[in-house]
Write a protein that holds these residues in place. Structure first.
Motif, PDB file in Angstrom:
ATOM      1  N   PRO A 129       7.215 -46.653  74.053  1.00  0.00           N
ATOM      2  CA  PRO A 129       7.960 -47.658  72.867  1.00  0.00           C
ATOM      3  C   PRO A 129       6.813 -49.386  72.730  1.00  0.00           C
ATOM      4  O   PRO A 129       6.423 -49.016  73.180  1.00  0.00           O
ATOM      5  CB  PRO A 129       9.489 -47.859  73.381  1.00  0.00           C
ATOM      6  CG  PRO A 129       8.766 -47.848  74.768  1.00  0.00           C
ATOM      7  CD  PRO A 129       8.346 -46.912  74.990  1.00  0.00           C
ATOM      8  N   PRO A 130       7.185 -49.614  71.311  1.00  0.00           N
ATOM      9  CA  PRO A 130       5.633 -50.304  71.135  1.00  0.00           C
ATOM     10  C   PRO A 130       5.815 -51.495  72.158  1.00  0.00           C
ATOM     11  O   PRO A 130       7.523 -51.868  71.996  1.00  0.00           O
ATOM     12  CB  PRO A 130       6.012 -50.742  69.472  1.00  0.00           C
ATOM     13  CG  PRO A 130       6.883 -49.724  68.760  1.00  0.00           C
ATOM     14  CD  PRO A 130       7.470 -48.915  70.159  1.00  0.00           C
ATOM     15  N   SER A 131       5.091 -52.362  72.406  1.00  0.00           N
ATOM     16  CA  SER A 131       5.222 -53.656  73.150  1.00  0.00           C
ATOM     17  C   SER A 131       5.712 -54.811  72.101  1.00  0.00           C
ATOM     18  O   SER A 131       5.744 -54.890  70.677  1.00  0.00           O
ATOM     19  CB  SER A 131       4.657 -54.006  73.746  1.00  0.00           C
ATOM     20  OG  SER A 131       3.484 -54.582  72.733  1.00  0.00           O
ATOM     21  N   LEU A 132       6.946 -55.464  73.178  1.00  0.00           N
ATOM     22  CA  LEU A 132       6.706 -56.658  71.992  1.00  0.00           C
ATOM     23  C   LEU A 132       5.878 -57.491  71.547  1.00  0.00           C
ATOM     24  O   LEU A 132       6.350 -58.027  70.157  1.00  0.00           O
ATOM     25  CB  LEU A 132       7.922 -57.339  73.233  1.00  0.00           C
ATOM     26  CG  LEU A 132       8.452 -58.937  72.277  1.00  0.00           C
ATOM     27  CD1 LEU A 132       9.179 -58.461  71.725  1.00  0.00           C
ATOM     28  CD2 LEU A 132       9.141 -59.356  74.302  1.00  0.00           C
ATOM     29  N   GLN A 133       4.977 -57.083  72.024  1.00  0.00           N
ATOM     30  CA  GLN A 133       4.099 -58.593  71.042  1.00  0.00           C
ATOM     31  C   GLN A 133       3.624 -57.153  69.451  1.00  0.00           C
ATOM     32  O   GLN A 133       3.518 -57.949  69.304  1.00  0.00           O
ATOM     33  CB  GLN A 133       2.578 -58.631  71.628  1.00  0.00           C
ATOM     34  CG  GLN A 133       2.646 -59.334  72.714  1.00  0.00           C
ATOM     35  CD  GLN A 133       1.046 -59.510  73.583  1.00  0.00           C
ATOM     36  OE1 GLN A 133       0.625 -58.836  74.195  1.00  0.00           O
ATOM     37  NE2 GLN A 133       1.295 -61.188  73.692  1.00  0.00           N
TER      38      GLN A 133
END
Length: 150
Positions: A13-17
């Motif tokens: 999953p994509p990182s928070l940033q």
């Protein structure tokens, strides 16, 4: 049995940033489009106004041309009417001028009376009924004939 391939296992999953950066980009794009919308509406209004102005200009130039043509037709008609009036009246003026000219050019032969002497005035009746007078010129005397213009 369910098998998971190794390629799928690597997807994370994509990182928070990354997610925040994508959301920020989407937010700024929406802000940009919202700012551009009034500008686009303004340009559309200007375009519509320009089209309206051109239509009005065409209408008025057409109307001016029509009015000029009507004025020209009216002037031509008035000139024609004046010309007709002139030609209708011309024979009357011509006849009057001819009669006046004939009257001016008419002469009457008069035999001078026994008491005629240079400088003496006499009255006579012209062929048209007018009573005219003349003075005996130098060199004329009783019984001589003289031409008098009427």
């Amino acid at each position: 049995k369910f098998v998971v391939s190794s390629a799928c296992a690597e997807i994370r999953p994509p990182s928070l940033q990354t997610a925040l950066a994508a959301m920020a980009q989407q937010y700024y794009q929406q802000q940009y489009y919202q700012q551009q919308l009034p500008l686009q509406q303004y340009y559309q209004q200007q375009l519509l106004l320009q089209q309206y102005y051109q239509q009005q200009q065409q209408y008025y130039s057409t109307a001016e041309a029509a009015l000029a043509a009507m004025a020209q037709q009216r002037a031509a008609k008035q000139a024609q009417q004046l010309q007709q009036q002139y030609y209708q009246a011309a024979p009357q003026y011509y006849q009057a001028a001819v009669q006046q000219l004939l009257q001016q050019q008419q002469t009457v032969a008069i035999t001078l009376p026994a008491d005629a002497a240079p400088g003496v005035s006499y009255d006579f009746q012209a062929p048209d009924g007018r009573v005219l007078s003349f003075e005996v010129p130098v060199g004329y005397g009783p019984g001589m004939q003289i031409e008098v213009a009427c």
